[in-house]
Design a protein around this motif. Structure first.
Motif, PDB file in Angstrom:
ATOM      1  N   HIS A 135      32.515  58.163  46.731  1.00  0.00           N
ATOM      2  CA  HIS A 135      32.038  56.974  46.018  1.00  0.00           C
ATOM      3  C   HIS A 135      32.966  56.625  44.844  1.00  0.00           C
ATOM      4  N   MET A 136      33.378  57.653  44.104  1.00  0.00           N
ATOM      5  CA  MET A 136      34.248  57.425  42.956  1.00  0.00           C
ATOM      6  C   MET A 136      35.599  56.867  43.395  1.00  0.00           C
ATOM      7  N   GLN A 137      36.075  57.346  44.545  1.00  0.00           N
ATOM      8  CA  GLN A 137      37.360  56.881  45.052  1.00  0.00           C
ATOM      9  C   GLN A 137      37.326  55.380  45.340  1.00  0.00           C
ATOM     10  N   SER A 138      36.272  54.901  45.975  1.00  0.00           N
ATOM     11  CA  SER A 138      36.162  53.470  46.299  1.00  0.00           C
ATOM     12  C   SER A 138      36.032  52.637  45.029  1.00  0.00           C
ATOM     13  N   ARG A 139      35.277  53.154  44.046  1.00  0.00           N
ATOM     14  CA  ARG A 139      35.121  52.410  42.787  1.00  0.00           C
ATOM     15  C   ARG A 139      36.431  52.361  42.009  1.00  0.00           C
ATOM     16  N   LEU A 140      37.125  53.477  41.984  1.00  0.00           N
ATOM     17  CA  LEU A 140      38.418  53.507  41.295  1.00  0.00           C
ATOM     18  C   LEU A 140      39.401  52.525  41.920  1.00  0.00           C
ATOM     19  N   ASN A 141      39.405  52.451  43.231  1.00  0.00           N
ATOM     20  CA  ASN A 141      40.301  51.524  43.920  1.00  0.00           C
ATOM     21  C   ASN A 141      39.964  50.077  43.576  1.00  0.00           C
ATOM     22  N   SER A 142      38.675  49.771  43.483  1.00  0.00           N
ATOM     23  CA  SER A 142      38.266  48.403  43.128  1.00  0.00           C
ATOM     24  C   SER A 142      38.746  48.054  41.728  1.00  0.00           C
ATOM     25  N   LEU A 143      38.620  48.987  40.794  1.00  0.00           N
ATOM     26  CA  LEU A 143      39.044  48.729  39.415  1.00  0.00           C
ATOM     27  C   LEU A 143      40.564  48.692  39.298  1.00  0.00           C
ATOM     28  N   SER A 144      41.259  49.485  40.117  1.00  0.00           N
ATOM     29  CA  SER A 144      42.728  49.487  40.057  1.00  0.00           C
ATOM     30  C   SER A 144      43.293  48.147  40.513  1.00  0.00           C
ATOM     31  N   ILE A 145      42.567  47.460  41.393  1.00  0.00           N
ATOM     32  CA  ILE A 145      42.991  46.127  41.843  1.00  0.00           C
ATOM     33  C   ILE A 145      43.058  45.181  40.653  1.00  0.00           C
ATOM     34  N   LEU A 146      42.017  45.199  39.814  1.00  0.00           N
ATOM     35  CA  LEU A 146      41.994  44.337  38.633  1.00  0.00           C
ATOM     36  C   LEU A 146      43.121  44.695  37.682  1.00  0.00           C
ATOM     37  N   HIS A 147      43.349  45.983  37.512  1.00  0.00           N
ATOM     38  CA  HIS A 147      44.409  46.443  36.618  1.00  0.00           C
ATOM     39  C   HIS A 147      45.768  45.936  37.105  1.00  0.00           C
ATOM     40  N   ALA A 148      46.014  46.061  38.415  1.00  0.00           N
ATOM     41  CA  ALA A 148      47.295  45.626  38.982  1.00  0.00           C
ATOM     42  C   ALA A 148      47.461  44.115  38.859  1.00  0.00           C
ATOM     43  N   GLN A 149      46.408  43.368  39.159  1.00  0.00           N
ATOM     44  CA  GLN A 149      46.479  41.911  39.060  1.00  0.00           C
ATOM     45  C   GLN A 149      46.746  41.461  37.634  1.00  0.00           C
ATOM     46  N   THR A 150      46.114  42.111  36.677  1.00  0.00           N
ATOM     47  CA  THR A 150      46.305  41.761  35.270  1.00  0.00           C
ATOM     48  C   THR A 150      47.757  41.957  34.861  1.00  0.00           C
ATOM     49  N   CYS A 151      48.341  43.075  35.233  1.00  0.00           N
ATOM     50  CA  CYS A 151      49.719  43.371  34.854  1.00  0.00           C
ATOM     51  C   CYS A 151      50.709  42.451  35.559  1.00  0.00           C
ATOM     52  N   GLU A 152      50.444  42.136  36.815  1.00  0.00           N
ATOM     53  CA  GLU A 152      51.364  41.297  37.579  1.00  0.00           C
ATOM     54  C   GLU A 152      51.326  39.841  37.120  1.00  0.00           C
ATOM     55  N   SER A 153      50.133  39.344  36.781  1.00  0.00           N
ATOM     56  CA  SER A 153      50.000  37.940  36.409  1.00  0.00           C
ATOM     57  C   SER A 153      50.250  37.702  34.927  1.00  0.00           C
ATOM     58  N   LEU A 154      50.234  38.762  34.109  1.00  0.00           N
ATOM     59  CA  LEU A 154      50.342  38.659  32.655  1.00  0.00           C
ATOM     60  C   LEU A 154      49.260  37.767  32.069  1.00  0.00           C
ATOM     61  N   ASP A 155      48.143  37.646  32.776  1.00  0.00           N
ATOM     62  CA  ASP A 155      47.008  36.866  32.285  1.00  0.00           C
ATOM     63  C   ASP A 155      45.834  37.812  32.138  1.00  0.00           C
ATOM     64  N   PHE A 156      45.554  38.215  30.911  1.00  0.00           N
ATOM     65  CA  PHE A 156      44.495  39.192  30.680  1.00  0.00           C
ATOM     66  C   PHE A 156      43.124  38.539  30.644  1.00  0.00           C
ATOM     67  N   GLU A 157      43.083  37.212  30.741  1.00  0.00           N
ATOM     68  CA  GLU A 157      41.798  36.518  30.603  1.00  0.00           C
ATOM     69  C   GLU A 157      41.208  36.140  31.961  1.00  0.00           C
ATOM     70  N   ASN A 158      42.005  35.509  32.820  1.00  0.00           N
ATOM     71  CA  ASN A 158      41.494  34.983  34.087  1.00  0.00           C
ATOM     72  C   ASN A 158      42.271  35.525  35.274  1.00  0.00           C
ATOM     73  N   LEU A 159      41.545  35.750  36.375  1.00  0.00           N
ATOM     74  CA  LEU A 159      42.180  36.213  37.608  1.00  0.00           C
ATOM     75  C   LEU A 159      41.669  35.397  38.786  1.00  0.00           C
ATOM     76  N   ASN A 160      42.468  35.364  39.842  1.00  0.00           N
ATOM     77  CA  ASN A 160      42.097  34.661  41.054  1.00  0.00           C
ATOM     78  C   ASN A 160      41.074  35.501  41.825  1.00  0.00           C
ATOM     79  N   VAL A 161      39.889  34.919  42.067  1.00  0.00           N
ATOM     80  CA  VAL A 161      38.777  35.653  42.684  1.00  0.00           C
ATOM     81  C   VAL A 161      39.099  36.028  44.128  1.00  0.00           C
ATOM     82  N   ASN A 162      39.645  35.095  44.865  1.00  0.00           N
ATOM     83  CA  ASN A 162      39.938  35.348  46.275  1.00  0.00           C
ATOM     84  C   ASN A 162      40.936  36.494  46.442  1.00  0.00           C
TER      85      ASN A 162
END
Length: 402
Positions: A239-266
């Motif tokens: 369970h922790m592995q799946s949750r960590l992966n979900s949160l790591s997606i947000l972390h990666a998107q934030t760093c790649e887009s340099l937008d700490f406020e908004n992200l693309n939902v899709n």
């Protein structure tokens, strides 16, 4: 010119009668620099016969305070030697115009090759600036102060940034124009660089803050599941592995887009779906159907609990919703904006149907807790499968289409 006349007058006024001439005069050197000299001249006689003048000149430019030296001299010195700053006198007059050397450097034309019919307008990027400058030339306006992009060469992709200040004035009822042309490209680049650095600092600080919050969330989940699944530690890890992966997606998107406020939902949900499929590869016979507008954006503070909700729903559905008799297994996800105040997320499977409709098991408790975080409401329907319809309020300033 003023000092030249002063010296000429002194030299022509029967110098031998004067015991001494002391003057401060200004000269212009061969390279155009203005210096101030202290002039001391004395008459020389031989047996009462006038022979000539002797004396000395001392360069006192560096000794003078700006309040003593004519400020115009400082200005002229600055314009004479600057390649990024130019003084313009009567720029619209084809006969009397005069520019310092910086002008020719800025526009990229040699001084000896420049003629007044050189079309400056075609090199300016902004049409509004050209229109206003033409009004200044025609006398419709008396002041001009604009920044604009200037293309030295139309084949050059990168222009320079300029600031031009012009003002009309009258001398003996004659109209004249004085102005300044400044190359501010480096200044703008420095400001932009500073902005980027400051933004990166904010992003790093924000990312660290979110990581800390996410770790606290995960820690809470672990504490809950330790009590529930004390005899199944491998389940807690899964369970922790799946949750960590979900949160790591947000972390990666934030760093790649340099937008700490908004992200693309899709993008976030699609990436999460791929990750969960890899983790749950033993259930690869399930068909995932997702409909989310590719232009829908939300703040990270909202997407984080949403992804965790989807993670819990998906994990529970994959493990418990289907049996061996279920054909064409499907998990359906759909998110849309209902209006300017509400967003709706639907999660549906075509499995055997949720038995715990009161949602009292641990997984359901976690889901309800996360829905509460986004001030959402849950509508549960069990009919040919299970459907979760979650509605939550949005702030249109941060949630919407780009």
């Amino acid at each position: 010119k003023e000092d030249k006349e002063k010296i000429k007058k002194a030299m022509n006024e029967n110098l031998p009668r004067k015991m001494e001439i002391k003057e401060k005069i200004r000269i212009k050197t061969e390279n155009g620099k203005i210096k101030t000299l202290e002039c001391n001249l004395y008459p020389k006689y031989n047996n009462n016969e006038y022979v000539g003048i002797y004396g000395f000149f001392k360069d006192i430019s560096s000794e003078l305070d700006s309040s003593i030296l004519n400020p115009i001299d400082y200005i002229l010195n600055g314009f004479t030697h600057s390649q990024k700053l130019a003084l313009l006198l009567d720029p619209f007059n084809p006969v009397t115009y005069s520019f310092t050397d910086g002008f020719y450097n800025i526009i990229g034309v040699k001084k000896q090759e420049y003629t007044h019919n050189y079309n400056i307008y075609k090199h300016i990027g902004e049409k509004k600036v050209v229109e206003k400058l033409k009004k200044m030339e025609s006398g419709e306006v008396n002041k001009f102060d604009e920044t604009f992009t200037f293309y030295k060469d139309k084949t050059t992709k990168k222009p320079i940034n300029c600031e031009l200040i012009l003002e009309n004035f009258y001398v003996n009822n004659e109209l004249h124009t004085i102005g300044f042309l400044i190359d501010i490209t480096q200044d703008i680049e420095k400001r932009e660089h500073i902005k980027i650095i400051e933004k990166q600092k904010i992003i790093i600080k924000e990312v660290h803050h979110r990581i800390k919050n996410n770790l606290q969330i995960l820690n809470s989940f672990i504490n809950l599941e330790k009590r529930e699944y004390s005899k199944e530690p491998e389940l807690i890890i899964e369970h922790m592995q799946s949750r960590l992966n979900s949160l790591s997606i947000l972390h990666a998107q934030t760093c790649e887009s340099l937008d700490f406020e908004n992200l693309n939902v899709n993008e976030a949900i699609t990436q999460q779906e791929k990750t969960l499929n890899n983790l749950l590869n033993s259930h690869n016979d399930i068909n995932f159907i997702t409909y989310i507008d590719s232009e829908l954006w939300m703040p990270i503070s909202l997407i984080t609990p949403l992804l965790l909700i989807i993670n819990e729903l998906t994990t529970n559905s994959v493990k418990h919703a289907f049996n061996d008799n279920t054909k064409n297994k499907q998990i359906y996800k759909h998110m849309k904006l209902i209006d300017g105040k509400t967003c709706e997320f639907v999660f549906k499977d075509n499995g055997i149907g949720l038995k715990d409709t009161k949602m009292q098991n641990l997984g359901s408790v976690i889901i309800k807790s996360l829905i509460k975080q986004i001030n959402g409401t849950l509508e549960l329907t069990v009919n040919n499968g299970t459907q979760f319809k979650i509605k939550f309020p949005i702030n249109q300033e941060y949630v919407g289409y780009k």
